[in-house]
Structures are given as C-alpha cells and as structure tokens.
Design a protein around this motif. Structure first.
Motif, PDB file in Angstrom:
ATOM      1  N   LYS A   1      53.290  68.607 -12.830  1.00  0.00           N
ATOM      2  CA  LYS A   1      54.380  69.562 -12.993  1.00  0.00           C
ATOM      3  C   LYS A   1      54.395  69.955 -14.469  1.00  0.00           C
ATOM      4  N   PRO A   2      53.895  71.164 -14.815  1.00  0.00           N
ATOM      5  CA  PRO A   2      53.836  71.542 -16.232  1.00  0.00           C
ATOM      6  C   PRO A   2      55.213  71.650 -16.859  1.00  0.00           C
TER       7      PRO A   2
ATOM      8  N   PHE B   1      47.074  66.651 -21.269  1.00  0.00           N
ATOM      9  CA  PHE B   1      45.624  66.575 -21.097  1.00  0.00           C
ATOM     10  C   PHE B   1      45.111  65.155 -20.913  1.00  0.00           C
ATOM     11  N   GLU B   2      45.585  64.213 -21.709  1.00  0.00           N
ATOM     12  CA  GLU B   2      44.931  62.911 -21.751  1.00  0.00           C
ATOM     13  C   GLU B   2      45.184  62.071 -20.503  1.00  0.00           C
TER      14      GLU B   2
ATOM     15  N   GLN C   1      50.517  73.217 -21.332  1.00  0.00           N
ATOM     16  CA  GLN C   1      50.639  72.544 -20.038  1.00  0.00           C
ATOM     17  C   GLN C   1      50.504  73.524 -18.874  1.00  0.00           C
ATOM     18  N   LEU C   2      51.026  74.717 -19.029  1.00  0.00           N
ATOM     19  CA  LEU C   2      50.846  75.739 -17.995  1.00  0.00           C
ATOM     20  C   LEU C   2      49.362  76.048 -17.815  1.00  0.00           C
ATOM     21  N   SER C   3      48.630  76.140 -18.917  1.00  0.00           N
ATOM     22  CA  SER C   3      47.195  76.426 -18.849  1.00  0.00           C
ATOM     23  C   SER C   3      46.424  75.254 -18.266  1.00  0.00           C
TER      24      SER C   3
ATOM     25  N   SER D   1      40.580  68.000 -30.880  1.00  0.00           N
ATOM     26  CA  SER D   1      41.800  68.046 -30.073  1.00  0.00           C
ATOM     27  C   SER D   1      41.582  68.894 -28.830  1.00  0.00           C
ATOM     28  N   HIS D   2      42.464  68.711 -27.876  1.00  0.00           N
ATOM     29  CA  HIS D   2      42.473  69.609 -26.715  1.00  0.00           C
ATOM     30  C   HIS D   2      42.959  70.988 -27.128  1.00  0.00           C
ATOM     31  N   GLN D   3      43.908  71.053 -28.064  1.00  0.00           N
ATOM     32  CA  GLN D   3      44.433  72.342 -28.509  1.00  0.00           C
ATOM     33  C   GLN D   3      43.322  73.229 -29.060  1.00  0.00           C
TER      34      GLN D   3
END
Length: 350
Positions: free
Chosen positions: A263-264, A247-248, A271-273, A120-122
């Motif tokens: 726009k996060p 991310f995707e 999303q901010l990161s 995962s991205h997480q």
C-alpha cells in the motif's frame, strides 16, 4: 582510504542497505565513519555495527494517516540548521564520501570538492524507469536533495538502464515457512486502521511491527515494536508480507520468495512508482488504500517464488576501490546476468 558514509535515516530501508555495505567495506579493511540524518537520535535502534556514528537533523517528511503531510513537513524543516551542519562537517578529512540520499554529507562534499558517490534507490529515478505521481518538485528533489559526482541507482529490474540490483544481505539460514503467518509493516498507518483492515481474517496470524504500538497479543494480531532481530525472524517464517511500498523491505521479500502486498504512502511519488513497478513486473499486489477485499484477494493467491539476486555489495566495493567511477555499465551488466526471475514475472521487452 578513509570514507564518510552518509545515510538517510527517515526510513529503515536506507539503514538496511548501509548495514550490507558496512559489512562489505569492513571485510576490505576500510576505515568508514557513518553519519545519519532525518530522524531523532533517540529513535535509532540496533545500530551497534555502525560504531561511533554521528547524527544530524537533516531533512525528512511528516505523515498523517498514511499520507505525506506537506504543511507539517515544511513546518519541521530547519534550513538554517541544515546549512550550519553542512558548513561545519569536516569532510576534507576523508578521501571519499558514499551517500544514500543524505543531504548533509552530499552538500558538504560538493562544497569541499571531495569525491562523492551516491548509492540509493532514489538515484534510479534519474533514469527512464516506471514512475507515477512525479511532479516538478519531485524531479528537483531527486536531482538536488543529495547531489553526487556519480549516482548508482538500485531497482528490481534494470529497465534497460545502467542500474544495480538491490543491495540485500546474504540470505539467513533457511527457516520453515509458516503458511498462516504474515508479516505486516505499515508504520505510516494508524494501528487502529491496521487492526480494522485485518480483523476479518482470524485464520491468519498477522505479526504487526509498528513504532506506535505496544507489544501485545490481540487475538490473531501480534503487535511488535521495532526490533531488527525479531523482524528478520518473523520475515523468514512468514508466507507473505503486507507493507508500504518502500524499496528495501520489498526487495528482501522478493529475494526470500514471500508473497507481497503493498500500500503506497499517499503523496509520496517514490512509493507510488515502486507500486507501479511491482505491478508491471507481476512481482506483487497493490492496494491504493487500506482495503480488506484486496487483502482477501491477495491471501487467495498462490505462494510466491524467490527472485534470485546476486550479492551486490562485494562487487560494488571492488568497483569503488578500482577508482574508475565514471562508467558502471559493465558492473551492472555483469550483476544482472546473475539474476533469475520467477516464471510468472513479466519482464519488459518479453
């Protein structure tokens, strides 16, 4: 080998990654069952390739006007049902659990002692990467929301860590880019706010995909309901993408050479990161709020160039089948050697 694949269904990005992995696993002749959680069963769409998949309530977040609504999120949580689903899942029927930030399969595997690999991205946030807005609770969630024996994180750059490049489907047949066409995917924002944001640019055709909007033509705004095939077609033709900083979709836009404005989602540290990482790499523009002046500045920027990422899924499946899941460093290094960034990209350490 029989595999159970758990996928977080809250956002379409997790499902998109699962599609890429499903195809690679299928080509190896592996038996894979899919379980999705975090979305109402009736809200999934274009899921035929996952066969007779299962769904559970899981855990998800609630948004209001582009921000996470913490109280509403807590109100929707059903911990009793989550525990019941974890205990009832027959995970011992499987040799391996693959997991994309999905809690039911992850905790069921942990409870039963079945090997589990997180993809995962997480998982990238378990490493030293750019981050913003991460508090104590976020750190705990990343570590314990969907635990696994081994975690493989995905990101746009390795940042000196053992991370994988994005899992992206092979590029479709090249479509001619329409210079005045822009894809818009802001599902956490209200359609009226999106219309106000884009109303002042009649010379641009915006194709706006939104789960809460009926298909219609509103001058230069073309509203569309979620549709995978239509979305991919419009993405291929568009010169740019305006989206939340998931991310995707950002990964797909980068790989196709689409100019990117994000726009996060407010209050969502991932999303901010992501927005911070895009800005640091000079791979995208960021607006902290819906801002027409930011759109104007972004439209005036030159076209983007593609980031050339390799096909990760095939090599990742081979690595999983090899059985040594403790040390992915050589896999990661080999994949990053195949990546080519645009000349304007600002790479760490350069």
């Amino acid at each position: 080998m029989r595999i159970l694949y758990g996928v977080q269904g809250t956002g379409n990005g997790h499902i998109t990654r699962a599609r890429v992995m499903a195809a690679a696993l299928r080509r190896r002749g592996l038996a894979v069952d899919f379980l999705f959680s975090g979305r109402r069963p009736e809200d999934y769409f274009d899921m035929a390739e996952f066969g007779d998949y299962q769904s559970r309530s899981g855990l998800t977040f609630v948004t209001r006007r582009g921000r996470v609504d913490t109280l509403a999120t807590l109100g929707r949580c059903r911990p009793g049902q989550l525990l019941k689903d974890i205990h009832a899942l027959p995970v011992r029927d499987y040799d391996l659990v693959l997991n994309d930030f999905e809690p039911v399969t992850a905790w069921a595997a942990r409870r039963a002692g079945v090997p589990c690999v997180g993809i995962s991205h997480q998982a990238a946030f378990l490493s030293d990467i750019p981050r913003q807005g991460e508090g104590w609770l976020n750190r705990r969630l990343i570590r314990h929301f969907a635990p696994a024996d081994g975690q493989l994180g995905l990101h746009w750059h390795h940042f000196g860590q053992p991370l994988l490049p994005p899992l992206i489907a092979p590029a479709p047949a090249v479509a001619a880019t329409v210079p005045d066409k822009v894809l818009v995917y802001l599902p956490f924002e209200a359609p009226g706010d999106i219309a106000a944001l884009l109303g002042g640019f009649p010379h641009v055709r915006f194709y706006c995909y939104h789960p809460g909007a009926a298909p219609r033509e509103q001058g230069h705004l073309h509203w569309r309901t979620p549709s995978r095939q239509g979305f991919l077609r419009d993405l291929a033709e568009s010169a740019g993408v305006i989206a939340n900083s998931g991310f995707e979709l950002s990964s797909e836009a980068l790989s196709l050479g689409k100019k990117l404005l994000v726009k996060p989602l407010g209050g969502q540290f991932e999303q901010l990161s992501n927005a911070l990482a895009l800005a640091r790499l000079n791979l995208g523009s960021v607006m902290a709020r819906l801002d027409s002046s930011a759109v104007a500045a972004w439209l005036a920027r030159p076209p983007a160039e593609p980031v050339h990422y390799p096909e990760v899924a095939e090599q990742l499946v081979d690595w999983l089948l090899a059985g040594d899941r403790r040390g992915p460093a050589s896999l990661c290094e080999g994949l990053w050697r195949q990546v080519r960034f645009p000349s304007y990209c600002t790479l760490p350490g350069n």
